[in-house]
Every structure is written in C-alpha cells, then in structure tokens.
Design an enzyme around this catalytic site. Structure first.
Site, PDB file in Angstrom:
ATOM      1  N   ASP A 146       9.311   3.051  -0.985  1.00 26.48           N
ATOM      2  CA  ASP A 146       8.304   3.714  -0.158  1.00 26.48           C
ATOM      3  C   ASP A 146       8.658   3.427   1.291  1.00 26.48           C
ATOM      4  O   ASP A 146       8.321   2.367   1.831  1.00 26.48           O
ATOM      5  CB  ASP A 146       6.904   3.199  -0.510  1.00 26.48           C
TER       6      ASP A 146
ATOM      7  N   LYS B 270       5.064   9.593   8.215  1.00 24.75           N
ATOM      8  CA  LYS B 270       4.940   9.088   9.582  1.00 24.75           C
ATOM      9  C   LYS B 270       5.987   9.682  10.539  1.00 24.75           C
ATOM     10  O   LYS B 270       5.823  10.797  11.008  1.00 24.75           O
ATOM     11  CB  LYS B 270       4.966   7.559   9.564  1.00 24.75           C
TER      12      LYS B 270
ATOM     13  N   TYR C  40       0.863  -1.181   0.000  1.00 26.44           N
ATOM     14  CA  TYR C  40       0.000   0.000   0.000  1.00 26.44           C
ATOM     15  C   TYR C  40       0.898   1.228   0.000  1.00 26.44           C
ATOM     16  O   TYR C  40       1.875   1.297   0.750  1.00 26.44           O
ATOM     17  CB  TYR C  40      -0.880  -0.014   1.256  1.00 26.44           C
TER      18      TYR C  40
HETATM   19  C1  LIG Z   1       4.029   2.310   3.080  1.00 22.63           C
HETATM   20  C2  LIG Z   1       3.030   3.439   3.071  1.00 22.63           C
HETATM   21  N1  LIG Z   1       3.055   4.333   2.070  1.00 22.63           N
HETATM   22  C3  LIG Z   1       2.213   5.353   2.015  1.00 22.63           C
HETATM   23  C4  LIG Z   1       1.259   5.534   2.988  1.00 22.63           C
HETATM   24  C5  LIG Z   1       0.328   6.700   2.896  1.00 22.63           C
HETATM   25  O1  LIG Z   1       0.606   7.613   3.910  1.00 22.63           O
HETATM   26  P1  LIG Z   1      -0.539   8.610   4.427  1.00 22.63           P
HETATM   27  O2  LIG Z   1      -1.559   7.766   5.109  1.00 22.63           O
HETATM   28  O3  LIG Z   1       0.202   9.529   5.334  1.00 22.63           O
HETATM   29  O4  LIG Z   1      -1.074   9.288   3.221  1.00 22.63           O
HETATM   30  C6  LIG Z   1       1.179   4.622   4.048  1.00 22.63           C
HETATM   31  C7  LIG Z   1       0.174   4.731   5.124  1.00 22.63           C
HETATM   32  O5  LIG Z   1      -0.889   5.113   5.048  1.00 22.63           O
HETATM   33  C8  LIG Z   1       2.090   3.554   4.091  1.00 22.63           C
HETATM   34  O6  LIG Z   1       2.061   2.652   5.060  1.00 22.63           O
HETATM   35  N1  LIG Z   2      -1.766   0.954   6.909  1.00 22.80           N
HETATM   36  C1  LIG Z   2      -2.136   2.328   6.926  1.00 22.80           C
HETATM   37  C2  LIG Z   2      -0.906   3.138   7.004  1.00 22.80           C
HETATM   38  O1  LIG Z   2       0.169   2.683   7.202  1.00 22.80           O
HETATM   39  C3  LIG Z   2      -3.040   2.583   8.052  1.00 22.80           C
HETATM   40  C4  LIG Z   2      -3.387   4.008   8.246  1.00 22.80           C
HETATM   41  C5  LIG Z   2      -4.765   4.301   7.750  1.00 22.80           C
HETATM   42  O2  LIG Z   2      -5.131   3.808   6.687  1.00 22.80           O
HETATM   43  O3  LIG Z   2      -5.457   5.031   8.447  1.00 22.80           O
END
Ligand SMILES: Cc1ncc(COP(=O)(O)O)c(C=O)c1O
Ligand SMILES: N[C@H](C=O)CCC(=O)O
Length: 426
Positions: free
Chosen positions: A237, A265, A142
């Site tokens: 990522d 994060k 993701y």
């Molecule tokens: C590996 C990874 N990339 C991208 C994202 C997207 O980050 P955000 O939720 O801050 O948009 C997340 C988490 O949501 C993630 O775990």
């Molecule tokens: N797995 C997602 C981010 O790392 C969880 C955060 C979200 O979707 O709210």
C-alpha cells in the site's frame, strides 16, 4: 469567537462531527479545527487570516506545495477543453505509461478515485486471482476504510479508539489476520500454519498511520519470501509512500518488489485519485480482461489526470527527491535539537519526505506497542503550542508528517525555534 469556531459550529449542524473525514475534527488534540480559505507554497491561511507552515500537505498530495503554477495551468486548460467524458482519453494512457515507467513492478495500472478504492480493489483482485479468502494486515496500518481492512487499523480509527469499526460483519473480519508490523517471525509462524489459505499480505512499507515507522532490515524482504513460498500476493500500500519516499516509492527505496501496488495522494496532485497496478499476469484478471469486477464513473477523470501528470512530471526532475529528503531531514533534526536543548525525551524518524516524532525515552520506535506507550498527553500540548506558533502539524499522535518542496530553510528554522520555545514550556 474566531471565524473557525463560528464555521465549525455551523458545520456541525449539517455534517457529522462538522467534518468530512474524522481526523480533521481535532478530537486527537482537543480544541476547534482550523478552517482554511487559501494556501500558497508551504503556507496555509485560515479564516482568521493567520498563516501556518503546513506539514500535512492535504495529507500527502501537495508534494510541490500549494498553488503550484504548472498544476493550475494544466487544470485551467483542461477545464476549457472538457471536465469529463466517461470515455477513454489519451491522458489516461499518458498517466498509465508514466506510472509504469516510474514504478517498474507495475506492468498494468487501473485508475480509481481514492486510496481506499485502490486497496479495496487490490485485495479483491488478490482474492479472485488466488481463489483464497484470508488476508494478512498489520496492527496500526491503515489502508482506507475498506471493510476487510478496518481491523486493528491506524490513523483516525486509532486516534478515535475504534480500530475495529462496528458495521463490519464478523464473518468478513474473521478472514483478516492481523500481525505485528516489523515482526517477521510472527509472519513466518502464521504462514507455517495456514500460508496456503492466505490470498494476500497488504502492508504499508513505511507505516505512516501510527506516526512514522520505517521497516526494519529484513522485514519487507521476509514478506516477499513467505509470499513466494506460499503463492500469496504481496500488496504494497504505497498510497502514502508512493512518489514521496523516493521517485519509485518505498519499493524503489528498499529494493523489495511487490506483486501489486496501491497508489493515491501524490498521483492526483491534490485531486481525488488512486490507482492500483502490478504484474501483468495478476492484473489481467481485472474486468473487462478477466472476471474480477472493478469500475468507476469518474475513474480516469481528465482533470484528475492533468493534476496528477503535472505533479509526476515535476517530481521526475533530476535531484527532486534528494532536495526534498534533505529538507525533511532538516525538519526532523530540528525537532530533535529542540528536544535535546530543552531536556525533552524525543525519538525522531523519517523516510524520504515523511517524518515522525515520538515523546518517549526509547531511541527508536519500530513496533505498534511502543507507539502506544508514548506520551500522547505531551503530544497534545506540543501540538497546541506549535499551532499558536503558526506551525500546522497533523492533529494526532498517530499520523506521519509530510514536507513539500516549497518549504524554505527559513521555514525550517522557524519551525525549529518554535519547537524549542514550546518544548521549554512542556
Ligand atoms: C496508506 C494509506 N492507504 C490508504 C489510504 C486511503 O486513502 P483515501 O483516504 O484516499 O481513501 C490512506 C489514507 O487515507 C493511507 O494513508
Ligand atoms: N491518515 C489518513 C491518510 O493518510 C488521514 C487522512 C484522513 O483520514 O482524512
């Protein structure tokens, strides 16, 4: 009714599903999401005044634990000075310099407001730089809710059973090739057929959105090789792994250097921040230096920079990641001990300060199809049992767990003992 139940009922009147991010709705485990009102150290306190040991850490940012005094002091001072100017600040340069020092593959870095913006911008840059449209991602990974990347995606998309979201034009999705994480042969085979049309490979170097799957030896190295052979941009990522699995991220831990890195994060210390950066030659294609457009009203916001810098400075203290990894290993091993002592088949794995556990007979999980074969019903019962014991795990079988430096030996012992009691009833 509990306070959380009352608040959830009210929230659902005004917010889709009552939440601002789907995985929080507890659909992956059933029941009502907890509403929190306070957090301190390793603990969360809900609206019914129950205390929980937190293994989510706001989905990763809270690596120092909640309510860290240094972050709070930095924020208070900055609030008094100015909340945002929409113009350059010295803090942004300080942040960029720190990121470039900690992640040597990054020559230039651009701040954004979320991990989604970071990966979206990195993919656009790779496409603009190479003049190619196709990208490769891996099933179950993701990268935020970017249209091109919400194809066979993990996290909430997988939990809710919509890995290919409606709303994404087929003509866009067809440029995303989805391969199997940890299977370098399928990558080599795809590149042999169409490598010179592929702009980028984007990968979570430790997959953390289909539980927690470290890379098998040779996988990340193989991605680097095929990208070099075909002039393709390798994007790590590291939104989840960055500054968490090691100070230099997964690229430091595994010794494989990407061309571009997406961050999020931890870099924001709990405020909404992301960043992307990498090789100077590629980053110079970003506006205003180059033609690939990217912008943000709040990007580099001083409050976010303060919280992020305070966090990065704190985790740069010698020995920080060794101590955090030891705590994580103790949590991981405690879960395994609890399973072994109660006869429950469980595989546990971790990377730095990320961990995962799978209800399965398999000793180790390395692929998406193995994740999907694990016992999700047993996970749900375990999750609910642990919640009653005051242990707050991610409410989905497809999310990694996160630890913080605030976690004490006693917290870990309590977690192990709670797991033993809950597993005995599974
Ligand atoms: C590996 C990874 N990339 C991208 C994202 C997207 O980050 P955000 O939720 O801050 O948009 C997340 C988490 O949501 C993630 O775990
Ligand atoms: N797995 C997602 C981010 O790392 C969880 C955060 C979200 O979707 O709210």
């Amino acid at each position: 009714m509990t306070q959380s139940e009352t608040l959830f009922a009210e929230a659902q009147k005004y917010i889709p599903g009552g939440v601002n991010s789907p995985v929080r709705a507890f659909k992956g485990v059933g029941g009502t999401p907890l509403f929190f009102k306070h957090a301190e150290g390793a603990y969360l306190y809900d609206e019914d005044d129950q205390r929980y040991i937190d293994y989510i850490g706001s989905w990763g940012p809270m690596i120092l634990g909640h309510g860290n005094q240094t972050i709070k002091d930095a924020l208070h001072a900055q609030v008094d000075q100015g909340i945002g100017y929409g113009a350059p600040t010295a803090l942004e340069t300080e942040m960029a310099k720190k990121v470039c020092e900690l992640v040597p593959s990054i020559d230039l870095v651009r701040m954004v407001n979320s991990g989604t913006e970071a990966t979206m911008s990195a993919v656009r840059l790779a496409r603009g730089y190479t003049g190619r449209d196709k990208i490769v991602k891996f099933e179950g990974c993701y990268h935020g809710h970017v249209d091109s990347l919400l194809v066979k995606a993990g996290s909430g998309a997988l939990t809710l059973g919509v890995p290919n979201s409606p709303g994404i034009p087929a003509s866009l999705a067809e440029h995303t090739l989805t391969l199997t994480f940890n299977d370098i042969d399928s990558v080599r085979e795809t590149f042999a057929r169409m490598g010179d049309d592929i702009a980028a490979i984007i990968v979570e170097p430790v997959a953390g959105n289909m539980n927690c799957i470290p890379p098998v030896p040779g996988f990340l190295e193989g991605l680097r090789e095929v990208c070099d052979e075909h002039g393709t941009v390798l994007i790590f990522d590291e939104v989840m792994t960055g500054f968490r699995v090691a100070l230099g991220g997964a690229q430091g831990l595994y010794g494989v250097t990407p061309d571009l890195t997406a961050l999020g994060k931890v870099i924001g210390g709990g405020l909404p921040v992301g960043a992307f950066g990498g090789k100077r030659e590629i980053m110079e294609h970003i506006s205003p230096l180059g033609p690939v457009y990217q912008a943000g009203t709040l990007s580099g916001n001083p409050l976010a920079m303060c919280a992020g810098l305070a966090t990065l400075n704190a985790i740069s203290e010698p020995g920080f990641h060794d101590r955090l990894t030891q705590k994580t290993n103790a949590v991981r091993d405690g879960l395994k001990e609890a399973a072994d002592s109660t006869g429950i088949p469980l595989a546990v794995q971790s990377a730095g300060a990320m961990f995962g556990f799978f209800f399965t007979d398999a000793p180790r999980i390395t692929r998406f199809d193995q994740v999907m074969a694990c016992d999700v019903e047993r996970f749900k019962k375990f999750f609910q049992g642990m919640l009653k014991e005051g242990i707050y795990l991610a409410p989905s079988a497809f999310e990694a767990g996160f630890t913080s430096i605030a976690l004490t030996d006693d917290d870990i012992h309590q977690t192990t003992e709670a797991a033993r009691r809950v597993m005995a009833r599974l």
